[in-house]
Design a protein around this motif. Structure first.
Motif, PDB file in Angstrom:
ATOM      1  N   ARG A   1       8.253  34.576  46.836  1.00 40.24           N
ATOM      2  CA  ARG A   1       8.796  35.620  45.964  1.00 40.24           C
ATOM      3  C   ARG A   1       8.827  35.189  44.499  1.00 40.24           C
ATOM      4  NH1 ARG A   1      14.096  37.107  44.401  1.00 40.24           N
ATOM      5  NH2 ARG A   1      14.944  35.357  45.615  1.00 40.24           N
ATOM      6  N   LEU A   2       9.263  33.939  44.232  1.00 42.01           N
ATOM      7  CA  LEU A   2       9.477  33.501  42.852  1.00 42.01           C
ATOM      8  C   LEU A   2       8.307  32.711  42.268  1.00 42.01           C
ATOM      9  CD1 LEU A   2      13.224  32.438  43.242  1.00 42.01           C
ATOM     10  CD2 LEU A   2      12.329  34.572  42.302  1.00 42.01           C
ATOM     11  N   ARG A   3       7.523  32.054  43.142  1.00 38.44           N
ATOM     12  CA  ARG A   3       6.286  31.348  42.771  1.00 38.44           C
ATOM     13  C   ARG A   3       6.508  30.105  41.890  1.00 38.44           C
ATOM     14  NH1 ARG A   3       1.845  34.775  44.074  1.00 38.44           N
ATOM     15  NH2 ARG A   3       2.681  36.136  45.717  1.00 38.44           N
ATOM     16  N   LYS A   4       7.760  29.702  41.644  1.00 36.58           N
ATOM     17  CA  LYS A   4       8.044  28.498  40.867  1.00 36.58           C
ATOM     18  C   LYS A   4       9.158  27.710  41.559  1.00 36.58           C
ATOM     19  CE  LYS A   4       6.640  30.182  36.299  1.00 36.58           C
ATOM     20  NZ  LYS A   4       7.049  30.400  34.890  1.00 36.58           N
ATOM     21  N   ALA A   5       8.894  26.391  41.763  1.00 41.33           N
ATOM     22  CA  ALA A   5       9.861  25.555  42.466  1.00 41.33           C
ATOM     23  C   ALA A   5      11.179  25.468  41.700  1.00 41.33           C
ATOM     24  CB  ALA A   5       9.277  24.154  42.689  1.00 41.33           C
ATOM     25  N   VAL A   6      11.096  25.422  40.348  1.00 42.50           N
ATOM     26  CA  VAL A   6      12.322  25.318  39.556  1.00 42.50           C
ATOM     27  C   VAL A   6      13.189  26.568  39.725  1.00 42.50           C
ATOM     28  CG1 VAL A   6      11.197  26.232  37.463  1.00 42.50           C
ATOM     29  CG2 VAL A   6      13.249  24.813  37.260  1.00 42.50           C
ATOM     30  N   ASP A   7      12.545  27.731  39.802  1.00 39.54           N
ATOM     31  CA  ASP A   7      13.306  28.968  39.984  1.00 39.54           C
ATOM     32  C   ASP A   7      13.919  29.042  41.381  1.00 39.54           C
ATOM     33  OD1 ASP A   7      12.629  29.677  37.435  1.00 39.54           O
ATOM     34  OD2 ASP A   7      11.014  31.036  38.021  1.00 39.54           O
ATOM     35  N   VAL A   8      13.197  28.570  42.384  1.00 40.26           N
ATOM     36  CA  VAL A   8      13.720  28.562  43.757  1.00 40.26           C
ATOM     37  C   VAL A   8      14.916  27.618  43.848  1.00 40.26           C
ATOM     38  CG1 VAL A   8      13.212  27.965  46.151  1.00 40.26           C
ATOM     39  CG2 VAL A   8      11.518  29.203  44.781  1.00 40.26           C
ATOM     40  N   ALA A   9      14.803  26.447  43.197  1.00 40.49           N
ATOM     41  CA  ALA A   9      15.912  25.480  43.213  1.00 40.49           C
ATOM     42  C   ALA A   9      17.168  26.092  42.600  1.00 40.49           C
ATOM     43  CB  ALA A   9      15.503  24.214  42.466  1.00 40.49           C
TER      44      ALA A   9
ATOM     45  N   LEU B   1      19.754  24.227  44.954  1.00 38.82           N
ATOM     46  CA  LEU B   1      19.216  22.952  45.417  1.00 38.82           C
ATOM     47  C   LEU B   1      18.533  22.225  44.262  1.00 38.82           C
ATOM     48  CD1 LEU B   1      17.577  24.185  48.766  1.00 38.82           C
ATOM     49  CD2 LEU B   1      19.790  23.043  48.510  1.00 38.82           C
ATOM     50  N   THR B   2      18.220  20.966  44.489  1.00 35.20           N
ATOM     51  CA  THR B   2      17.463  20.219  43.476  1.00 35.20           C
ATOM     52  C   THR B   2      15.980  20.485  43.655  1.00 35.20           C
ATOM     53  OG1 THR B   2      17.257  18.266  44.899  1.00 35.20           O
ATOM     54  CG2 THR B   2      19.228  18.404  43.494  1.00 35.20           C
ATOM     55  N   GLN B   3      15.196  20.218  42.600  1.00 31.49           N
ATOM     56  CA  GLN B   3      13.754  20.406  42.692  1.00 31.49           C
ATOM     57  C   GLN B   3      13.153  19.461  43.720  1.00 31.49           C
ATOM     58  OE1 GLN B   3      12.962  20.913  38.074  1.00 31.49           O
ATOM     59  NE2 GLN B   3      11.121  21.446  39.236  1.00 31.49           N
ATOM     60  N   SER B   4      13.744  18.258  43.835  1.00 29.19           N
ATOM     61  CA  SER B   4      13.220  17.317  44.830  1.00 29.19           C
ATOM     62  C   SER B   4      13.434  17.854  46.248  1.00 29.19           C
ATOM     63  CB  SER B   4      13.892  15.949  44.673  1.00 29.19           C
ATOM     64  OG  SER B   4      15.302  16.046  44.888  1.00 29.19           O
ATOM     65  N   SER B   5      14.537  18.573  46.474  1.00 38.55           N
ATOM     66  CA  SER B   5      14.782  19.167  47.794  1.00 38.55           C
ATOM     67  C   SER B   5      13.739  20.242  48.102  1.00 38.55           C
ATOM     68  CB  SER B   5      16.179  19.786  47.851  1.00 38.55           C
ATOM     69  OG  SER B   5      17.172  18.808  47.716  1.00 38.55           O
TER      70      SER B   5
ATOM     71  N   PRO C   1      -1.476  27.227  36.550  1.00 34.99           N
ATOM     72  CA  PRO C   1      -0.718  27.207  35.281  1.00 34.99           C
ATOM     73  C   PRO C   1       0.456  28.190  35.276  1.00 34.99           C
ATOM     74  CG  PRO C   1      -3.074  27.170  34.843  1.00 34.99           C
ATOM     75  CD  PRO C   1      -2.926  27.399  36.329  1.00 34.99           C
ATOM     76  N   GLN C   2       0.296  29.321  35.918  1.00 36.02           N
ATOM     77  CA  GLN C   2       1.365  30.331  35.919  1.00 36.02           C
ATOM     78  C   GLN C   2       2.382  30.117  37.034  1.00 36.02           C
ATOM     79  OE1 GLN C   2      -1.751  30.738  36.635  1.00 36.02           O
ATOM     80  NE2 GLN C   2      -2.088  32.143  38.379  1.00 36.02           N
ATOM     81  N   GLY C   3       2.157  29.128  37.905  1.00 35.95           N
ATOM     82  CA  GLY C   3       3.078  28.841  39.005  1.00 35.95           C
ATOM     83  C   GLY C   3       2.348  28.496  40.290  1.00 35.95           C
TER      84      GLY C   3
END
Length: 318
Positions: free
Chosen positions: A25-33, A38-42, A63-65
């Motif tokens: 849905r969000l396509r970016k790990a930072v946004d999901v975290a 959660l942390t990005q490492s998780s 580049p966009q995610g």
């Protein structure tokens, strides 16, 4: 399911599945975290587990995610169904809709409770839940508990003085006693005394055929006894017998109040104190959160006004 599939399934958990759906849905790990707290490492760790389990990269870095693979897109509806099913299991049960309910409510009780409680319940179902049907069985306490254990009935009504942890008993109220006899019986010519009461020939209700019951135990405490001339196994045969004889019987108050007049009976308070008993609705513990059973019990409670009548005659048992 193969052993390999079972091993893979054990490596999954709900958090990993939610990470997968949120990455789609969000396509970016930072946004999901940030969304999941959660942390990005998780998130990275969860994605690595998913890739190993499904043997597919699932998401490609752009580049966009993150761009989902064709396999990830095909997997999404299956994962969503699994997560929604788990969410449904964790949610509160849906509210019971009597008007839409279908099925059979199976009840066990002695005939006194069937005669007092079941007619009102049938009327309530006919008006509020026409898709539900009642099947009532006249059996005693032990048989009723066994029927609950064996899934033969949904509810049992009656006097249950002790139940194991396998059952849940909900009190409906206290029941007391009345002395009943045919209309015009000499017993009613004057105020009943304890002496005139014990001098009568008595009828008793006992499924086991015993000639000794709660009334006799109350009399024994006063050093007295009565003559039980006959014993019948059910209450309605007792009412019929009283209407055609000079016997008297000490019966549950609600039974006499509801049905005594139909048999041409009169009644009065007993001239001694007799221990009241509690009428309960009993279900098996497996049905502790059964919404249909909850609703049926609520209907019985709504029209049941069982209450103790502590008034007695001139003599009380000690």
């Amino acid at each position: 399911m193969s052993d390999i599939e079972e091993i893979k399934l054990r490596r999954l958990d709900l958090t990993v599945l939610l990470v997968f759906l949120n990455l789609l849905r969000l396509r970016k790990a930072v946004d999901v975290a940030a969304h999941m707290g959660l942390t990005q490492s998780s998130i990275s760790h969860s994605l690595n587990r998913l890739r190993a389990i499904f043997d597919d990269p699932l998401f490609l870095r752009r580049p966009q995610g993150l761009e989902p693979t064709a396999f990830a897109l095909a997997l999404e509806p299956k994962i969503r169904i699994a997560v929604e099913a788990l969410g449904l299991a964790l949610s509160k049960p849906e509210a019971f809709s009597p008007a839409e309910a279908q099925g059979v409510v199976r009840i066990a009780a002695y005939d006194a409770q069937l005669a007092v409680l079941v007619p009102g319940l049938i009327c309530a179902l006919d008006r509020l839940a026409p898709g539900l049907r009642i099947s009532a069985t006249a059996i005693g306490r032990r048989e009723a508990l066994r029927a609950l254990e064996d899934r033969q009935v949904d509810l049992a009504f009656g006097y249950f003085w002790d139940v194991s942890d396998n059952f849940i008993a909900e009190e409906l109220g206290q029941e007391t006693y009345r002395v009943a006899a045919r209309h015009g019986h000499p017993l009613f010519d004057s105020d009943m005394t304890l002496e005139s009461y014990v001098a009568q020939r008595h009828l008793m209700v006992s499924m086991s055929g015993d000639f000794n019951g709660v009334v006799d135990r109350s009399l024994e405490r006063l050093g007295l006894s009565r003559h039980v001339a006959a014993v019948v196994p059910l209450f309605f045969p007792a009412l019929a017998t009283l209407s055609q004889s000079d016997l008297i019987a000490t019966l549950p108050t609600r039974l006499v109040d509801r049905h005594g007049a139909s048999f041409g009976l009169q009644s009065c308070l007993p001239p001694l104190q007799i221990r009241p008993f509690t009428v309960s609705a009993v279900r098996h513990a497996r049905d502790a959160r059964n919404p249909m059973v909850d609703w049926v019990v609520s209907q019985v409670r709504a029209f049941s006004t069982l209450r103790a009548d502590t008034s007695v005659g001139a003599v009380e048992a000690g």
